[in-house]
Enzyme design. Sequence first.
Site, mmCIF file in Angstrom:
data_model
loop_
_atom_site.group_PDB
_atom_site.id
_atom_site.type_symbol
_atom_site.label_atom_id
_atom_site.label_comp_id
_atom_site.label_asym_id
_atom_site.label_seq_id
_atom_site.Cartn_x
_atom_site.Cartn_y
_atom_site.Cartn_z
ATOM 1 N N ASN A 118 0.878 -1.174 0.000
ATOM 2 C CA ASN A 118 0.000 0.000 0.000
ATOM 3 C C ASN A 118 0.913 1.221 0.000
ATOM 4 O O ASN A 118 1.783 1.332 0.858
ATOM 5 C CB ASN A 118 -0.881 -0.051 1.261
ATOM 6 C CG ASN A 118 -1.544 1.276 1.563
ATOM 7 O OD1 ASN A 118 -1.701 1.654 2.702
ATOM 8 N ND2 ASN A 118 -1.919 1.997 0.538
ATOM 9 N N GLU A 149 -18.439 26.805 -1.531
ATOM 10 C CA GLU A 149 -18.250 25.439 -1.037
ATOM 11 C C GLU A 149 -18.656 25.337 0.433
ATOM 12 O O GLU A 149 -19.271 24.357 0.846
ATOM 13 C CB GLU A 149 -16.782 25.014 -1.255
ATOM 14 C CG GLU A 149 -16.367 23.696 -0.627
ATOM 15 C CD GLU A 149 -17.164 22.487 -1.085
ATOM 16 O OE1 GLU A 149 -17.993 22.598 -2.013
ATOM 17 O OE2 GLU A 149 -16.980 21.412 -0.484
ATOM 18 N N LYS A 169 -21.559 22.822 1.776
ATOM 19 C CA LYS A 169 -21.317 21.837 2.843
ATOM 20 C C LYS A 169 -22.369 21.975 3.927
ATOM 21 O O LYS A 169 -22.956 21.000 4.368
ATOM 22 C CB LYS A 169 -19.952 22.115 3.429
ATOM 23 C CG LYS A 169 -18.839 21.173 3.464
ATOM 24 C CD LYS A 169 -18.546 20.078 2.542
ATOM 25 C CE LYS A 169 -19.390 19.776 1.363
ATOM 26 N NZ LYS A 169 -18.706 19.437 0.159
ATOM 27 N N HIS A 224 -26.557 44.310 -4.978
ATOM 28 C CA HIS A 224 -27.394 44.151 -6.177
ATOM 29 C C HIS A 224 -28.593 43.245 -5.909
ATOM 30 O O HIS A 224 -29.203 42.737 -6.845
ATOM 31 C CB HIS A 224 -26.546 43.609 -7.334
ATOM 32 C CG HIS A 224 -25.421 44.527 -7.684
ATOM 33 N ND1 HIS A 224 -25.615 45.724 -8.325
ATOM 34 C CD2 HIS A 224 -24.099 44.451 -7.415
ATOM 35 C CE1 HIS A 224 -24.457 46.340 -8.461
ATOM 36 N NE2 HIS A 224 -23.517 45.589 -7.918
#
Length: 604
Positions: A101, A478, A482, A501
Site C-alpha cells: 500500500n 463550497e 457543505k 445588487h
Amino acid sequence: MSCGIVAYVGARKALPIIFDTLKRLEYRGYDSAGVALLEDKRIFLAKQKGKIKDLEDGLKSENILSGIGIGHTRWATHGRPSDFNAHPHLDCSGKIAVVHNGIIENYNELREELRSRGHNFRSETDTEVIPHLLEEFYQGDPLQALQKAISRLRGSYAIAAIFTGWDKVFFARKDSPLIIGIGEGENFLASDIPAVLPYTKRVIVLEDGDTGFVSSAEYAIFQGDRKIERKIMEVPWDQQAAERGGFEHFMIKEILEQEQSIRDTLRGRIKEDGVVELSEELAPLADKISQLGRIFIVACGTAFYAGMAGKYFLESLLDIPVEIDIASEFRYRAVPVREGDWLILVSQSGETADTLAALRDMKKRGLSTVGIVNAVGSSIAREADVTLYTRAGPEICVASTKAYTAQVTVFYLLGLYLAKLLKGMDIRPLGKELLTIPQKVAQVLAKREEVERMAEELYKERDFFFIGRGMDWGVALEGALKLKEISYLRAEAFAAGELKHGPLALIYEGVPVIAVVTQEALRDKTISNIEEVWARGARVIGILREGDPLEKELALSFTIPNTIDYFTSPLAVIPLQMLAYYISRKLGREIDQPRNLAKSVTVE
Ligand code: F6R
C-alpha cells in the site's frame, strides 16, 4: 494513499481469516482483490478485478490448509483495475509474494534496471518492482533482502511479503499505515486496526522505518539492524467505530485526512526546490501544450467549486482565458470551441453523468481533455486524453471534503507546470510555498475545537450567508454547500460585491454572515462589503489570515496560517467543512448520508 493489506500467520486456516480481515478494509479501496498463501514448496495465488466477495466466492471449493498468507484490497494508483494489476505480485521464480500500500515514485527507473537484469514484469503497477528487488537481494535471509530492497525505494509503502520455506510474514513501513495484531498462537498485519478487531484488541502501531516479521509464536521489529520494542496498545473501540478510525463519522475522519491526502497528491510531482514535473502524466498531450488556446473547466457541485480556484489560478498565471461551467449547463449550451482549446473535467467519482457527457461531446468536437479524478479506472479517467489523479483515497461520506482540497492541489500543480512551459516562468518560489501547504493544513486541523465552539454558538440559527471575493468566493460557495447539504439549514453564498445588487435585502438583525477574507489583494474591498451587512445588524464571522486586525473587531473568527493569495483556498475551506460538521452534529443529523443525496450521481 489507500489500499488495504493484511497478513495472517497461525494455527488456523489462513484463507477465511484473510478474507474476513480484508473485508473490514474494503473502505480503503475496492477495485480488485487478491490473496497469496504459503503452501509446502509453492505459493498459492488468486487475484482478480472486482470486490473481495467475488474472489471469495470463486475460491469456495478450494480447501487450502495453509496457516500463513497475505491479502490485498486495491484502490488503483498505477495501472488500471484489472486481474493482472491486482496484488499480490510475485517475483520471477514465484517463490516470493508481496502486497503493498503506497506509491513507489521511482518505479520506472527500478523497473528498467530490473528488466535489464532479466526480470520479467507482468503488471503495470509500481508495486511489482518490490518482489523483483527482493528476488535480486535474497541470499537466504528474507529480512535482510527486504531491508536492502526498501533502501532502493523512493515513496511510501506498507509492505507484507512471504517467502517459500519461511513460516513468517515480513513487513516494512514508511508513510503508509501498518499495524501488528497480537493474538494467542497467531499474529496479524493490517493497514488499519478494524481489520483485526474480532480476533484481538492488542495491537502495535508500526512507525516509519520499521521492518520485521510476524510468526505464529512471535514478532520482531527492527529499525535498521537494531531490534526494538514498541508499545502494545489495547484498543477500546467497537467494530463500527473502528472502521471510522475511532471517529463518530466518516466526514470528520476524512476532514482530518487532508494533510495526508494533499501530501499524497503532491508526492512525486513536485521537487524540494519547487519545480513541478508532470511531463510523464501529460505525455499524451505533450505536442498540444504549445498551442493551448482556451481552457474550459467543467464539473458539478464541490468539484465545480474546486474548479473555481483552478480558474482563478490558471488564468492569472497563464494569461489565457479560462472558463468554468456547471456540467449540466455546459452540455446544453452552444459553446463555440476552437482548435487548441482544452477541457478539464473535475470529478471525485469519475462517473458523474453530466460531467462524463460533457467529456464525450467535446472529445467528438476535437478538444483535448484532461480529467482531474479521484477514482482510478472510472469512466472519466479512462476516457479523458490525460488523467491527473487526486490521490485522496476513497471518500465515503457523501459530502465531499478531502476530494476538494486534493482537486485544488492538482490545479496548483498543473498551473505551475504549464506556467513554466508556456511562459518560461521561474515557478520555484511558488512551488516551494505550495510544499508548505500540508503542514499549514495540519495547523488548521489542530484548531478544530475552536470551530466546535463556534458551532455551539451558531447551531440554533436558521439562515446563513457566506461572502467572499476572488478565490474566496469559491470557498464561500463550497462552505455554504457543505452546510446546507448536511445540516439542512439555509446557507447561501454570494460574491461579496454582488450583495448590494439584491441579496442585501435578506440581511436582518443577528443573521450570521460568514466572510472569507484571505485574499490580501482584495481585503479592503471585502471589508467594505462586510460594513454593508454590519450596518444592517448582521453578525459577521470571519475566516481570516493570521494577524489580520479585523479579528479584534469580530466576536467570532477563525484564522489560517499565512501563505500567498493563490494557496489559501485549501486552508480556508477546512474551518467551513468543520463548521458544517459540528453544526450538523449538534442538530443530530445523518451526517455521512444526508437525505435525498447519493455519493455518485450517475443520472442526469
Ligand atoms: C457535495 C458533493 C457533490 C459532488 C458532485 C460531483 O459535497 O459531494 O456536490 O461534488 O456530485 O461529484 P463528482 O466529484 O463525483 O463528479
